[in-house]
Write a protein that holds these residues in place. Structure first.
Motif, PDB file in Angstrom:
ATOM      1  N   ILE A 191       0.836  -1.201   0.000  1.00 41.03           N
ATOM      2  CA  ILE A 191       0.000   0.000   0.000  1.00 41.03           C
ATOM      3  C   ILE A 191       0.872   1.252   0.000  1.00 41.03           C
ATOM      4  O   ILE A 191       0.637   2.200  -0.759  1.00 41.03           O
ATOM      5  CB  ILE A 191      -0.949  -0.015   1.215  1.00 41.03           C
ATOM      6  N   ALA A 192       1.900   1.266   0.850  1.00 36.69           N
ATOM      7  CA  ALA A 192       2.806   2.417   0.925  1.00 36.69           C
ATOM      8  C   ALA A 192       3.557   2.618  -0.383  1.00 36.69           C
ATOM      9  O   ALA A 192       3.768   3.759  -0.823  1.00 36.69           O
ATOM     10  CB  ALA A 192       3.777   2.236   2.084  1.00 36.69           C
ATOM     11  N   ALA A 193       3.963   1.519  -1.017  1.00 40.25           N
ATOM     12  CA  ALA A 193       4.682   1.618  -2.287  1.00 40.25           C
ATOM     13  C   ALA A 193       3.825   2.232  -3.380  1.00 40.25           C
ATOM     14  O   ALA A 193       4.341   2.841  -4.327  1.00 40.25           O
ATOM     15  CB  ALA A 193       5.172   0.233  -2.723  1.00 40.25           C
ATOM     16  N   ALA A 194       2.509   2.091  -3.239  1.00 36.97           N
ATOM     17  CA  ALA A 194       1.585   2.686  -4.204  1.00 36.97           C
ATOM     18  C   ALA A 194       1.298   4.155  -3.890  1.00 36.97           C
ATOM     19  O   ALA A 194       0.519   4.803  -4.595  1.00 36.97           O
ATOM     20  CB  ALA A 194       0.279   1.897  -4.220  1.00 36.97           C
ATOM     21  N   GLY A 195       1.928   4.656  -2.827  1.00 40.76           N
ATOM     22  CA  GLY A 195       1.782   6.059  -2.476  1.00 40.76           C
ATOM     23  C   GLY A 195       0.616   6.380  -1.568  1.00 40.76           C
ATOM     24  O   GLY A 195       0.283   7.554  -1.372  1.00 40.76           O
TER      25      GLY A 195
END
Length: 254
Positions: A59-63
């Motif tokens: 989720i974090a990698a997707a911003g």
């Protein structure tokens, strides 16, 4: 540098900022219970925490903003008590713990919460709790058991089972990837049991809790003998990616 997602590693100021960004709060929910002759009792805690971390990373990698609380480590495990090594709550106590954690998240300004369950005995309870909390606190609270939500990515990785069971090929493989010191490899040849907790003629839609002692001599449902570290890594990666994609769906939270 990876974005920090663990609630307990963030400051109060940083958490207020995440809440202002409408971050999703993931609450791993588990159990402390017997896991056959070959694994330590903390399996569900380790796996729920590990799956939550992989999901949050995606989720974090997707911003998108996300925070993961420490695991709710005990749940509804009466069906394992006869084996020993198990801690269980009644439904009222379990629901009360979840209510306190979710209410705290809401009071901190968070508006979206996911109860990410990693213990089969909690499956129905977390769904009931999520529905009640959504009404009670006026926020969006979702709930699900990780292997029920994304079964399609689990089955192709396994050799002997159609899906994740208990102390089985899947759970043992993921433990080998996350905490190999908690797997007693010398006991692996004993780590197998029936392929279902249901008796002949009992459909999946008919629930009737039985002691695992009456179902499986070893406490295992499934067959852990084909477990490998490589399968565990593949399972964690696939489950984390699939769950992240699911929870990133803004329509879910509309």
């Amino acid at each position: 540098m990876a974005i920090e997602t663990e609630w307990m590693r963030l400051t109060a100021e940083e958490l207020r900022a995440r809440a202002a960004e409408d971050a999703l709060v993931i609450i791993p929910v588990a159990s402390l219970e017997q896991h056959g002759p070959h694994m330590a009792t903390g399996v569900d805690i380790i796996l729920a925490t590990g799956v939550a971390a992989r999901t949050a990373a995606g989720i974090a990698a997707a911003g998108a903003p996300v925070v993961v609380t420490p695991c709710v480590w005990t749940g509804l495990a009466e069906h394992h008590m006869e084996f020993g090594g198990t801690v269980t709550l009644d439904f009222g106590s379990f629901s009360g713990v979840l209510r306190g954690v979710v209410k705290s998240a809401a009071r901190n300004g968070f508006r979206r919460v996911m109860l990410l369950n990693g213990h089969g005995g909690n499956s129905e309870a977390v769904m009931v709790a999520a529905s009640e909390f959504t009404i009670e606190f006026g926020i969006k609270v979702a709930a699900g058991t990780y292997w029920h939500m994304v079964p399609e990515v689990i089955a192709p990785i396994l050799e002997k089972q159609p899906g994740l069971m208990h102390a089985c090929e899947a759970e043992t493989s993921m433990m080998l990837a996350l905490r190999p010191d908690s797997v007693r490899m010398d006991r692996l040849p004993e780590a197998h049991g029936p392929m279902s907790t249901r008796v002949a003629g009992q459909p999946p839609g008919l629930a009737l809790r039985r002691s695992f002692r009456a179902i499986s001599k070893t406490g295992v449902i499934g067959d852990a003998r084909p477990a490998t570290t490589e399968k565990g890594e593949a399972l964690l990666a696939a489950i984390g990616e699939a769950l992240a994609g699911l929870l990133l769906n803004r329509a879910l939270w509309a």
